[in-house]
Design an enzyme around this catalytic site. Structure first.
Site: not given
Length: 322
Positions: A101, A124, A126, A234, A277
């Site tokens: 990413h 995401d 994160h 993710d 990812e």
């Protein structure tokens, strides 16, 4: 767009140096092998495949403070930015398949070269908005947003490899969906700058329907402008996307991911898409890897109008048959 076939430009970005785990550079190959180009053509797009970018290894790329591989990542993101800008100049929707990413520095900066009024939906687990000064790990895949936000410009040291980047987003131009693993420094930045974000608690409380209504009203309700979707696989729960470098339980369901992409497609404003990812080597079994690739592929196709009820363009005139 009457009479003119919709068009998409596909760029493969097999790059892994923004983080420590090998294998994420294999994402583009696996997503292509699952039938990406053919399935986009089935959706009646004019598809131009720009193939994979080549990212040479740089020797002696020592860390800058704790930032790892700065020149390698800086050079790669600049190459991606130039490629995305070329696609956008043709008027096509741009699809970039990664890769880690950190590449979003390039995908968004390149998009902004052609459409400076863009806005971003970032899916995401994160926030990826650590600065080089707040990052616990020094891995650049956890920092791309900080390079792009104008309000953080004076917090960013001059990192070798990144002199080409000019911040192109205001804090109000991005919305996060799916957050559940945010570092303390990132939390402080999100709060201080008032960046709109929906954690998984928010998704549970509001439902994904309300989250998307609010997101689209906030970003494009008053003024229509190009949307950039940066989708980290993710963001989804590991039950549907296990083969990724930093999975976090309690993520978006497959259905929630599909709803996000469907609603973005329906705006008619989706201008560039990142799918990042996917790391086939991180699956515990071949089935895990294939499941993750197929999930990523289906999220991409949903961005381009593949409906879950299965209806899309047809040359048959059903009125004549009934």
């Amino acid at each position: 767009m009457s009479g003119r076939k919709r068009s998409v430009g596909v760029i493969g970005a097999p790059f892994s140096k923004g983080q420590p785990r090998g294998g994420v550079e294999e994402g583009p190959r696996h997503i292509r092998a699952a039938g990406l180009i053919e399935k986009l053509e089935e959706l009646e797009y004019d598809v131009k495949d720009y193939n994979d970018l080549h990212f040479p290894d740089l020797l002696n790329d020592e860390s800058f403070q704790n930032v790892k591989n700065p020149r390698t990542v800086g050079q790669a993101t600049e190459k991606v930015a130039n490629a995305v800008a070329e696609v956008k100049k043709t008027g096509s929707v741009c699809l970039v398949i990664g890769g880690d990413h950190s590449l979003a520095v390039g995908t968004i900066a390149g998009h902004a070269k052609v459409h400076p009024d863009l806005c971003v939906v970032w899916v995401d687990a994160h926030a990826d908005i650590n600065t080089p000064l707040t990052s616990p790990s020094g891995n650049l895949h956890g920092q791309p947003v900080s390079f792009l936000i104008k309000e953080l410009k004076n917090k960013m040291p001059e990192i070798p490899g990144f002199s080409w980047v000019k911040p192109c987003l205001s804090a109000k131009d991005i919305v996060y969906i799916g957050l559940r693993d945010v570092d303390p420094g990132e939390h402080y930045i999100l709060q201080t700058l008032g960046i709109k974000s929906y954690s998984m608690s928010d998704v549970d409380r509001l439902t994904i329907n309300k989250v998307m209504d609010e997101t689209l009203e906030y970003l494009v309700g008053k003024k229509k402008r190009p949307i950039h979707l940066s989708f980290d696989i993710d963001g989804l729960d590991p039950s549907v996307a296990p083969a990724t470098g930093t999975p976090v339980h309690g993520g978006l369901t497959y259905r929630e991911g599909m709803y996000i992409t469907e609603q973005l497609y329906k705006t008619g404003l989706l201008s560039s898409v990142d799918m990042m990812e996917v790391n086939p080597s991180r699956g515990e079994t071949p089935r895990d890897s294939q499941l993750t690739v197929n999930t990523a592929l289906n999220m991409i196709l949903s961005c381009f109008g593949k409906a879950r009820e299965g209806f899309h363009g047809s040359s048959l005139n059903y009125a004549d048959l009934i």
